[in-house]
Design an enzyme around this catalytic site. Structure first.
Site, mmCIF file in Angstrom:
data_model
loop_
_atom_site.group_PDB
_atom_site.id
_atom_site.type_symbol
_atom_site.label_atom_id
_atom_site.label_comp_id
_atom_site.label_asym_id
_atom_site.label_seq_id
_atom_site.Cartn_x
_atom_site.Cartn_y
_atom_site.Cartn_z
ATOM 1 N N ASP A 66 4.344 62.378 15.093
ATOM 2 C CA ASP A 66 4.265 63.792 15.421
ATOM 3 C C ASP A 66 2.830 64.277 15.223
ATOM 4 O OD1 ASP A 66 6.121 66.284 15.930
ATOM 5 O OD2 ASP A 66 4.658 66.905 14.423
ATOM 6 N N ILE A 67 2.292 64.978 16.242
ATOM 7 C CA ILE A 67 0.917 65.482 16.163
ATOM 8 C C ILE A 67 0.854 66.605 15.139
ATOM 9 C CG2 ILE A 67 -1.001 66.455 17.468
ATOM 10 C CD1 ILE A 67 0.371 65.356 19.997
ATOM 11 N N GLU A 102 5.427 67.536 21.057
ATOM 12 C CA GLU A 102 4.330 66.712 20.537
ATOM 13 C C GLU A 102 4.828 65.527 19.722
ATOM 14 O OE1 GLU A 102 4.612 70.406 17.804
ATOM 15 O OE2 GLU A 102 4.955 69.912 19.905
#
Length: 310
Positions: A164-165, A207
């Site tokens: 996950d960004i 994301e």
């Protein structure tokens, strides 16, 4: 009688899935005998508990006047093989016939090259994320289930990564959604470049990304995850102004959770959940880091590092 232009086309037989995980996948019938079933060695593998290991077969036989026929035969399956809704033992297939095996519906078709390319494109649209080119979450789960079954049979190991960004909303808020989309595309490329042939990566939406690494112990999975994390941290991502790349860049980081098969779980859904738990631990511990569902010592990870290249 002279053949028509349509008869002169290079028509080849194929099965096209009309339901299930392999929706729109064209399976060419290039061999004299093609077995459909649940067994790993089946030519067309159908992962459904209601399907027999060797459920049915399609044979290529010489018909009248030099014509080639394709004959569907049920292999005494427990649930039967249906052709156009009727249970059959052995029947010659006609273009457009629909075959039901377990919960799966397939269509027998004679396809030319344009048809085959069209089916491939449809499959790609259905199975891949159009922004990053990575697998969709649905296709990823389908591949993961198949890999889990294969790993159980062959006693192999693999790892799942959930990614996950960090603070991705700030990218959209600061630089705009065009830059955000470009960043997601570039992150997909960073992930792909750090995987080996045979590994698979997906965009789960937003994301969040995922990957599975074949024939990888947990320590190897952690090394690969760290490689992805480090490359994204050091990468300069493009900023888009007025529809084109500007002379500026931005930086971003990613958090990654890792779970291993079968040590953490042999169930593919549970494995994803464990990797997700490790991901959220990475978030809680400060982001921009890799966490395992079961932690390894630094010495164990170091053993799996690739040799240094000067």
């Amino acid at each position: 009688m002279k053949p028509t232009k349509r008869e002169e086309r290079d028509l080849r037989p194929a099965l096209v899935f009309l339901s299930g995980d392999l929706l729109a996948v064209p399976i060419p019938l290039e061999r004299g005998e093609v077995v459909l079933g649940r067994a790993l060695e089946a030519d067309v593998r159908i992962n459904d508990i209601g399907v027999s290991r060797r459920h049915a077969r399609i044979n290529t036989v010489a018909g009248e006047g030099g014509k080639t026929d394709y004959v569907l035969t049920d292999l005494t399956s427990s649930s039967g093989t249906l052709l156009n809704g009727q249970r059959v033992k052995s029947e010659t297939l006609q273009n457009g016939d629909k075959i039901t095996i377990g919960k799966y519906l397939l269509r027998f078709e004679m396809l030319d090259e344009i048809d085959r390319e069209y089916q491939r494109q449809i499959r790609r649209l259905l199975s891949h994320d159009d922004l990053t080119g990575l697998l969709s979450s649905r296709s990823f789960f389908s591949e993961l289930r198949r890999e889990s079954e294969r790993a159980k049979q062959e006693k192999r190991r693999f790892c799942v990564l959930m990614m996950d960004i960090d603070h991705f909303k700030m990218v959209n808020d600061t630089y705009g959604h065009l830059t955000g989309s470009k960043t997601l595309e570039e992150i997909g490329l960073c992930i792909t470049q750090n995987l080996r042939s045979g590994d698979a990566a997906a965009r789960f939406g937003g994301e969040e990304f995922a990957a599975f690494l074949l024939d990888a112990e947990l320590a190897q999975g952690l090394v690969a995850a760290e490689r992805i994390r480090a490359e994204i941290e050091s990468n300069e991502f493009n900023v888009i102004r007025q529809g084109k790349a500007a002379e500026e860049s931005h930086h971003i980081t990613i958090s990654i959770g890792v779970a291993s098969f079968p040590n953490d779980s042999s169930d593919p859904i549970e494995l994803i959940e464990h990797a997700d738990s490790a991901l959220y631990r990475a978030k809680r511990e400060g982001r921009n880091r890799v966490c395992a569902y079961q932690s390894l010592s630094a010495e164990e990870i170091h053993k799996n590092l690739p040799p240094r290249r000067d």
